[in-house]
Design an enzyme around this catalytic site. Structure first.
Site, PDB file in Angstrom:
ATOM      1  N   GLY A   1      -4.691  -4.997   7.515  1.00  0.00           N
ATOM      2  CA  GLY A   1      -5.663  -4.151   7.860  1.00  0.00           C
ATOM      3  C   GLY A   1      -6.611  -4.430   8.696  1.00  0.00           C
ATOM      4  O   GLY A   1      -7.181  -3.399   9.499  1.00  0.00           O
TER       5      GLY A   1
ATOM      6  N   GLY B   1      -9.904  -2.967   3.447  1.00  0.00           N
ATOM      7  CA  GLY B   1      -9.044  -3.122   4.775  1.00  0.00           C
ATOM      8  C   GLY B   1      -9.220  -1.655   5.283  1.00  0.00           C
ATOM      9  O   GLY B   1     -10.152  -0.930   5.081  1.00  0.00           O
ATOM     10  N   ASP B   2      -8.183  -1.370   5.855  1.00  0.00           N
ATOM     11  CA  ASP B   2      -8.084  -0.186   6.729  1.00  0.00           C
ATOM     12  C   ASP B   2      -7.807   1.141   5.805  1.00  0.00           C
ATOM     13  O   ASP B   2      -8.292   2.376   6.392  1.00  0.00           O
ATOM     14  CB  ASP B   2      -7.018  -0.179   7.912  1.00  0.00           C
ATOM     15  CG  ASP B   2      -5.469  -0.494   7.157  1.00  0.00           C
ATOM     16  OD1 ASP B   2      -5.579  -1.169   6.285  1.00  0.00           O
ATOM     17  OD2 ASP B   2      -4.679   0.608   7.816  1.00  0.00           O
TER      18      ASP B   2
ATOM     19  N   THR C   1       0.769  -1.199  -0.134  1.00  0.00           N
ATOM     20  CA  THR C   1      -0.068   0.093   0.169  1.00  0.00           C
ATOM     21  C   THR C   1       0.884   1.372  -0.023  1.00  0.00           C
ATOM     22  O   THR C   1       2.028   1.164   0.528  1.00  0.00           O
ATOM     23  CB  THR C   1      -0.723  -0.068   1.454  1.00  0.00           C
ATOM     24  OG1 THR C   1      -1.742  -1.092   1.309  1.00  0.00           O
ATOM     25  CG2 THR C   1      -1.708   1.120   1.584  1.00  0.00           C
TER      26      THR C   1
ATOM     27  N   THR D   1      -0.014   1.498   7.012  1.00  0.00           N
ATOM     28  CA  THR D   1       0.082   0.232   6.207  1.00  0.00           C
ATOM     29  C   THR D   1       0.213  -1.064   6.993  1.00  0.00           C
ATOM     30  O   THR D   1       1.082  -1.019   7.983  1.00  0.00           O
ATOM     31  CB  THR D   1       1.245   0.350   5.266  1.00  0.00           C
ATOM     32  OG1 THR D   1       1.428  -1.161   4.627  1.00  0.00           O
ATOM     33  CG2 THR D   1       2.750   0.630   5.880  1.00  0.00           C
ATOM     34  N   GLY D   2      -0.100  -2.175   6.571  1.00  0.00           N
ATOM     35  CA  GLY D   2      -0.080  -3.483   7.328  1.00  0.00           C
ATOM     36  C   GLY D   2      -1.275  -4.095   7.171  1.00  0.00           C
ATOM     37  O   GLY D   2      -1.979  -3.907   6.311  1.00  0.00           O
TER      38      GLY D   2
ATOM     39  N   ARG E   1     -13.915  -7.781   0.213  1.00  0.00           N
ATOM     40  CA  ARG E   1     -12.842  -7.226   1.429  1.00  0.00           C
ATOM     41  C   ARG E   1     -12.357  -5.747   1.375  1.00  0.00           C
ATOM     42  O   ARG E   1     -11.978  -5.609   0.349  1.00  0.00           O
ATOM     43  CB  ARG E   1     -11.973  -8.453   1.529  1.00  0.00           C
ATOM     44  CG  ARG E   1     -11.086  -8.215   2.781  1.00  0.00           C
ATOM     45  CD  ARG E   1      -9.808  -7.301   2.605  1.00  0.00           C
ATOM     46  NE  ARG E   1      -9.048  -7.145   3.571  1.00  0.00           N
ATOM     47  CZ  ARG E   1      -7.878  -6.239   3.651  1.00  0.00           C
ATOM     48  NH1 ARG E   1      -7.662  -5.406   2.687  1.00  0.00           N
ATOM     49  NH2 ARG E   1      -7.325  -6.253   4.681  1.00  0.00           N
TER      50      ARG E   1
HETATM   51  N1  ASP Z   1      -3.469  -2.147   5.095  1.00  0.00           N
HETATM   52  C1  ASP Z   1      -3.764  -2.805   3.659  1.00  0.00           C
HETATM   53  C2  ASP Z   1      -4.863  -3.462   3.500  1.00  0.00           C
HETATM   54  O1  ASP Z   1      -5.214  -4.177   4.795  1.00  0.00           O
HETATM   55  C3  ASP Z   1      -2.619  -3.444   2.987  1.00  0.00           C
HETATM   56  C4  ASP Z   1      -1.351  -2.832   3.162  1.00  0.00           C
HETATM   57  O2  ASP Z   1      -1.258  -1.991   3.953  1.00  0.00           O
HETATM   58  O3  ASP Z   1      -0.711  -3.158   2.154  1.00  0.00           O
HETATM   59  O4  ASP Z   1      -5.898  -3.397   2.766  1.00  0.00           O
END
Ligand code: ASP
Length: 316
Positions: free
Chosen positions: A236, A212-213, A182, A233-234, A210
């Site tokens: 989610g 994410g955050d 991300t 990022t991470g 789905r």
């Molecule tokens: N946070 C993002 C998600 O869960 C993924 C990412 O940060 O790469 O969609």
């Protein structure tokens, strides 16, 4: 004049030097620097922090290396569904989109939602209809095709597994070796206003719509001149449950923490306890910056008017 600051990320996760070739490392560093330059040029011309974060994100979305825009991962159905959000810390205005397809730069659509709709969050086909109505640039499916993302998806598409971003390894390794691609940006402009933006293709092989955050205001993206601008990022799901970006703001507002203290608390204490792997970038209205992660690495870069310029991938 206020100090100018721009911080960007290109995802966090198990990013290890031994897995990287010098060419790939150089390409990531160039990709981050190109985005940093584009965003910082806006700040130097007295542009707003919201314009600066958008400019940086557009460059990252156009770069195949990052899981956003053009480089977005494949869903279970073999298409790209993208999420993005932007928030202006001066006005507390925000715009988000989720599950959009064929939009060249989802961050531009999020900005359009913020500036020219009466809404904050649009999803799926409705968001695409809005994009068409507002003349946002669309691209055919082929534009979003890349062989390495396709190969990565091919390894997973017959399974129920999903993965938080690209890797070139087998399925077992894939699940163990999580990488997140991300992209995000936060900025403080010459007027002391701050903004945050995040854009993502989400997770490889994701299904059921789905999300994410990243596009959720308060979870993956938040900005408020009184406290901070944050892009996460991470993984989610824990970031959503932790309301991670807003929690940093709350710790500053209600507990009087500094930006760095609040980011450390959320990333190294709260998220870690929830199994939330990843990181975040932040800025406050004085131009202070932070880049904090609990994963092995995070693609990141920052530039400010005090002459600080940092580009990093791994833990120092
Ligand atoms: N946070 C993002 C998600 O869960 C993924 C990412 O940060 O790469 O969609």
């Amino acid at each position: 004049m206020q100090p100018l600051s721009l911080v960007i990320h290109g995802g966090a996760g198990t990013i290890l030097k031994e897995d990287m070739t010098p060419e790939l490392e150089a390409a990531y560093i160039k990709g981050l620097d190109d985005a940093l330059k584009a965003g910082y040029a806006v700040l130097e011309q007295d542009g707003t922090s919201a314009h600066a974060v958008k400019a940086a994100i557009v460059v990252l979305e156009d770069n195949l290396l990052f899981n956003a825009g053009r480089g977005s991962v494949f869903t279970k159905k073999g298409v790209q569904e993208m999420d993005a959000a932007i928030m202006d810390g001066k006005t507390l205005e925000a715009g988000s989109v989720a599950g959009v397809r064929n939009v060249r730069n989802p961050i531009e659509l999020a900005e359009e939602v913020m500036n020219n709709s009466n809404h904050v969050f649009l999803s799926g086909k409705g968001a695409n209809d809005f994009a068409i109505k507002q003349g946002i640039k669309l691209e055919p499916d082929e534009y979003f095709f890349s062989q390495f993302r396709y190969d990565q998806w091919k390894q997973m598409r017959d399974s129920d597994n999903y993965s938080l971003d690209h890797t070139h390894q087998g399925l077992e390794e894939l699940m163990k070796d999580k990488k997140f691609g991300t992209v995000g940006a936060v900025a403080c402009d010459a007027f002391g206003n701050i903004a945050a933006a995040t854009s993502t293709g989400g997770m490889t092989n994701k299904k059921y719509g789905r999300i994410g955050d990243s596009p959720l205001i308060g979870a993956g993206t938040y900005a408020n001149n009184n406290t901070c601008a944050i892009s996460c990022t991470g993984h989610g799901e824990p970031f959503i449950r932790a309301v991670a970006a807003y929690d940093v703001s709350c710790l500053m507002e209600y507990k009087g923490m500094t930006l760095q203290q609040a980011m450390n608390e959320v990333v190294h204490v709260k998220l870690l306890a929830m199994g939330g792997e990843g990181g975040m970038i932040g800025v406050d209205a004085k131009g202070n910056t932070g880049m904090v992660f609990n994963s092995a690495g995070m693609y990141r870069a920052m530039l400010n008017s005090q002459g600080e310029h940092v580009v990093g991938i791994y833990k120092d």
